[in-house]
Scaffold this motif. Structure first.
Motif, PDB file in Angstrom:
ATOM      1  N   ASN A   1      18.204  39.856  26.907  1.00 20.12           N
ATOM      2  CA  ASN A   1      18.234  41.287  27.186  1.00 20.12           C
ATOM      3  C   ASN A   1      17.767  42.087  25.973  1.00 20.12           C
ATOM      4  O   ASN A   1      16.992  43.044  26.090  1.00 20.12           O
TER       5      ASN A   1
ATOM      6  N   SER B   1      19.514  47.067  31.988  1.00 21.85           N
ATOM      7  CA  SER B   1      18.575  47.564  32.995  1.00 21.85           C
ATOM      8  C   SER B   1      17.728  46.449  33.590  1.00 21.85           C
ATOM      9  O   SER B   1      17.321  46.520  34.748  1.00 21.85           O
ATOM     10  N   HIS B   2      17.442  45.414  32.802  1.00 24.27           N
ATOM     11  CA  HIS B   2      16.546  44.365  33.278  1.00 24.27           C
ATOM     12  C   HIS B   2      17.276  43.411  34.221  1.00 24.27           C
ATOM     13  O   HIS B   2      18.373  42.942  33.912  1.00 24.27           O
ATOM     14  N   PRO B   3      16.705  43.123  35.407  1.00 23.95           N
ATOM     15  CA  PRO B   3      17.425  42.306  36.401  1.00 23.95           C
ATOM     16  C   PRO B   3      17.707  40.872  35.945  1.00 23.95           C
ATOM     17  O   PRO B   3      18.737  40.310  36.314  1.00 23.95           O
TER      18      PRO B   3
ATOM     19  N   LEU C   1      20.747  40.576  33.647  1.00 22.61           N
ATOM     20  CA  LEU C   1      21.890  41.048  34.447  1.00 22.61           C
ATOM     21  C   LEU C   1      22.412  39.942  35.363  1.00 22.61           C
ATOM     22  O   LEU C   1      23.614  39.668  35.405  1.00 22.61           O
ATOM     23  N   THR C   2      21.480  39.305  36.082  1.00 24.98           N
ATOM     24  CA  THR C   2      21.868  38.229  37.005  1.00 24.98           C
ATOM     25  C   THR C   2      22.506  37.077  36.241  1.00 24.98           C
ATOM     26  O   THR C   2      23.550  36.539  36.633  1.00 24.98           O
TER      27      THR C   2
ATOM     28  N   ASN D   1      24.302  48.356  37.641  1.00 27.98           N
ATOM     29  CA  ASN D   1      22.995  47.971  38.206  1.00 27.98           C
ATOM     30  C   ASN D   1      22.887  46.514  38.625  1.00 27.98           C
ATOM     31  O   ASN D   1      21.785  45.997  38.739  1.00 27.98           O
ATOM     32  N   VAL D   2      23.998  45.797  38.784  1.00 31.29           N
ATOM     33  CA  VAL D   2      23.867  44.421  39.270  1.00 31.29           C
ATOM     34  C   VAL D   2      23.442  44.483  40.730  1.00 31.29           C
ATOM     35  O   VAL D   2      23.859  45.369  41.475  1.00 31.29           O
ATOM     36  N   ASN D   3      22.603  43.536  41.125  1.00 29.78           N
ATOM     37  CA  ASN D   3      22.186  43.451  42.511  1.00 29.78           C
ATOM     38  C   ASN D   3      23.439  43.240  43.395  1.00 29.78           C
ATOM     39  O   ASN D   3      24.131  42.234  43.235  1.00 29.78           O
TER      40      ASN D   3
END
Length: 335
Positions: A76, A89-91, A94-95, A146-148
């Motif tokens: 990150n 912010s970056h998926p 985050l995942t 912002n997690v999916n």
């Protein structure tokens, strides 16, 4: 040695507090590491092969999760140039971080270590593992935005289902409690995206209920369902209250455990996720089955009337009774 014990407990507290207080990923990771390192000697203190095996399994999974977390936060920082927990912010990281934290607290499908580890520990350390050790990863999960939502919902639903199915054919109480823990965590994760305050409420009530359940089993010195059958002669009043504690864990209406489940189902329905709410409610029925089975073994079967079983009870230590009284009354009538 009391000094060593005090140091380890201080380490447990310090690790969690550092993670709570940090807004930088490296500090958060460091808190989780201190936490893990502090509980490992507590887990292996009875030098029984089973305890050592459980400790090793726990250490490996926690080290894997921590390494994943460190890798994700470094990634990150590489991609976005900052280390702040709140501004992810970056998926991809985050995942990865969500999965690492899920492995840390034992959400399905990364849950397989939890029943194995809990089965090898004594009830006190098991209680610490089921309650206190969940706090730090939960603080991080609550902080990342912002997690999916699909990931969290999938993890949550899988956990409630696995926690229901897994506990069905268990006879060991600690394994049943481990599966119950997985199911409760699933409920918390389901609602995390939509209402974080509800997640905290569910976590708090879960702590109270688990605390009283572990204390009851500790007082009875029972680790399997068979051992519960003779608990009526040991402690009649406590035994008659225990089904209420267990049904509260299962989430039946007049008891405390019903409150978070009701609110969570209501919130999910508000978010137009009625099918999800229905599935979660049906999976709670699975858990209810094995709680009922334990209650049945404890109170609805005739206990063998042996005097030898009563003797240790009369000389048992009174230090458990006050926390047990508080926890049990909270579990039954806090609603």
């Amino acid at each position: 040695n009391p000094y060593i014990l005090a140091t380890l407990l201080f380490g447990l507290g310090l690790g969690t507090t550092i993670t709570f207080a940090s807004s930088h990923w490296l500090l958060a990771w460091m808190g989780l590491e201190i936490n893990t390192l502090a509980i490992i000697p507590l887990m292996a203190q009875h030098h029984h092969p089973r305890a050592v095996e459980a400790t090793t399994k726990y250490f490996l999974t926690q080290a894997t999760a921590a390494a994943m977390l460190l890798f994700a936060s470094t990634t990150n920082a590489w991609l976005t140039g900052q280390w702040d927990i709140q501004q992810m912010s970056h998926p991809f990281p985050l995942t990865l971080i969500t999965l690492a934290l899920a492995l840390k607290i034992g959400l399905a499908p990364m849950h397989t270590w939890l029943p194995e580890v809990l089965q090898g520990l004594d009830l006190t350390t098991g209680l610490v593992l089921s309650t206190w050790q969940k706090l730090a990863p939960f603080a991080l999960l609550l902080q990342i935005q912002n997690v999916n939502p699909t990931i969290l919902v999938t993890l949550g639903l899988a956990s409630t289902l696995v926690g229901g199915w897994g506990g069905l054919n268990q006879t060991q109480l600690r394994k049943v409690l481990a599966y119950s823990s997985i199911a409760h965590l699933g409920w918390m994760i389901l609602i995390l995206q939509y209402s974080p305050s509800l997640t905290l409420l569910a976590l708090l009530t879960y702590f109270v209920m688990t605390f009283s359940t572990f204390l009851v089993f500790k007082l009875n010195k029972s680790t399997s369902i068979n051992a519960l059958a003779i608990s009526w002669t040991k402690a009649p009043i406590l035994t008659s209250l225990t089904p209420l504690v267990l049904l509260s864990l299962g989430g039946l209406p007049p008891l405390t455990g019903f409150m978070p489940k009701w609110l969570i189902l209501q919130e999910l329905a508000k978010q137009d996720l009625a099918p999800l709410a229905t599935l979660a409610a049906l999976s709670a029925l699975l858990s209810l089955y094995f709680y009922l089975r334990i209650s049945y073994a404890m109170t609805l079967t005739m206990s063998p009337n042996n005097l030898t079983g009563v003797t240790p009870w009369r000389f048992s230590s009174p230090q458990l009774t006050l926390p047990l009284a508080i926890a049990t009354s909270a579990t039954i009538s806090l609603l």
